[in-house]
Enzyme design. Structure first.
Site, short mmCIF file in Angstrom:
data_model
loop_
_atom_site.label_atom_id
_atom_site.label_comp_id
_atom_site.label_asym_id
_atom_site.label_seq_id
_atom_site.Cartn_x
_atom_site.Cartn_y
_atom_site.Cartn_z
N ASP A 1 -7.07 -0.54 -2.29
CA ASP A 1 -6.32 -1.80 -2.12
C ASP A 1 -7.04 -2.98 -2.76
OD1 ASP A 1 -3.87 -1.62 -0.65
OD2 ASP A 1 -5.00 -1.07 1.16
N GLN B 1 -3.26 1.55 6.08
CA GLN B 1 -2.01 0.78 6.05
C GLN B 1 -2.07 -0.36 7.07
OE1 GLN B 1 0.49 1.41 3.84
NE2 GLN B 1 1.64 -0.34 4.62
N LYS C 1 4.76 6.17 -0.78
CA LYS C 1 3.48 6.45 -1.44
C LYS C 1 3.27 7.97 -1.54
CE LYS C 1 1.68 2.09 0.24
NZ LYS C 1 0.92 1.33 1.23
N1 GUN Z 1 0.77 -3.53 4.27
C1 GUN Z 1 1.61 -4.26 3.50
N2 GUN Z 1 1.18 -4.29 2.22
C2 GUN Z 1 0.05 -3.56 2.18
C3 GUN Z 1 -0.85 -3.21 1.13
O1 GUN Z 1 -0.71 -3.60 -0.04
N3 GUN Z 1 -1.90 -2.42 1.49
C4 GUN Z 1 -2.10 -2.00 2.77
N4 GUN Z 1 -3.16 -1.25 3.02
N5 GUN Z 1 -1.28 -2.31 3.76
C5 GUN Z 1 -0.21 -3.07 3.47
#
Ligand code: GUN
Length: 308
Positions: free
Chosen positions: A121, A98, A54
């Site tokens: 998200d 996360q 990211k």
């Molecule tokens: N952990 C695995 N996939 C995701 C996601 O799409 N967003 C977040 N915040 N954590 C994750």
């Protein structure tokens, strides 16, 4: 006939260029770039890898990436305090915590603390409601990325039977909402579904989000189906007789060179011989998810600006 590949890698590249242009116009209008704040708690190796990708794409696109790396000893109260500070930061457009979080922290409480207008998200209940009622600005990154991938290859969806295996808040449920919005007929299957393989063989579009390596084999796949593999399972070894890979497979190369490999939820050989289209792992859904996070960040920045 061999199935054709829905390349997330290629589509994400094109999407990235479009996002870059939006960042440029935002920056020339507002004299600042969109800002994404990411909170990483603890040292889960998979999470660290995702956050790095990211960060890398944000830098490439020109999005301001603010990383908060926190020890897994942090209290829930301290974490909520950091989120509150980011909610109040007028330059921060998007907040991502996360997942998974350490067991002493309640994920729901944390996700509820994020201001819905910065919830990149789209996990806040207000935004989930907006998603299902088509009144929102964004959608969760993985399902939104899959929709963009299907759109970019002109895969017909209307009137098709789509089965999503997996009912998580991150993928399964929002995936069903997005497919429904473009007039697919939806079934959500899960671990308690009876006769799963027979049911899945009725799907024109099959989305596998289960978290079990190579779980979806040829007996799950209707000939000519479109198969989307959300799984990213890290394996360290493979049985000699499991036949997960062809002789020149990248899975085998990765295992030999790095000692581990990524395997999707769909059997990589079976899908190629039965489906019409499939997403590879890696290079399918993964790059689309990260690109969609960037798009969501820009969409939130633009939306917040319009409202001010
Ligand atoms: N952990 C695995 N996939 C995701 C996601 O799409 N967003 C977040 N915040 N954590 C994750």
């Amino acid at each position: 006939m061999e199935a054709k590949c829905l390349s997330g890698k290629e589509t994400a590249k094109q999407l990235t260029q479009r996002i870059q242009q939006r960042v440029h116009s935002f920056a020339s209008r507002e004299n600042r770039v969109p800002k994404l704040a990411v909170i990483l708690v603890g040292d889960d190796p998979a999470s660290a890898v995702y956050v790095r990708s990211k960060h890398k794409l944000s830098s490439k696109i020109g999005i301001d990436f603010e990383l908060h790396t926190l020890p897994d000893t942090i209290s829930q109260k301290e974490l909520l305090e950091i989120i509150r500070t980011l909610n109040d930061d007028s330059r921060c457009d998007a907040i991502l915590v996360q997942l998974p979080l350490p067991p002493h922290i309640d994920s729901n409480t944390v996700l509820l603390a994020i201001d819905p207008i910065k919830d990149v998200d789209c996990f806040h209940p207000e935004n989930i409601g907006r998603l299902w009622t088509k009144t929102g600005v964004i959608a969760p990154c993985t399902p939104a990325g899959i929709m963009e991938l299907l759109r970019s290859y002109n895969i017909p969806i209307e009137g098709k039977h789509a089965i999503v295996i997996g009912r998580s808040n991150i993928v399964g449920k929002p995936m069903a909402a997005l497919l429904l919005h473009v007039n697919a007929t939806i079934t959500i299957a899960h671990s308690k579904t009876k006769n799963l393989s027979n049911l899945c063989r009725t799907a024109d579009i099959l989305v596998a989000a289960i978290g079990k390596p190579a779980f979806v084999t040829s007996d799950f796949i209707k000939p000519g189906a479109v198969v989307i593999d959300v799984g990213m399972n890290r394996i360290d070894s493979v049985d000699a007789d499991s036949c997960w890979f062809q002789p020149e497979s990248p899975i085998k190369d990765s295992l030999e060179q790095k000692g581990h490999a990524l395997i999707g939820d769909v059997h990589p050989n079976d899908v190629r011989s039965v489906a019409s289209w499939y997403t590879p792992v890696p290079g399918g859904v993964g790059p689309m998810t990260v690109a969609m996070l960037m798009e969501n960040t820009v969409s939130l920045a633009e939306y917040r600006n319009r409202r001010q």
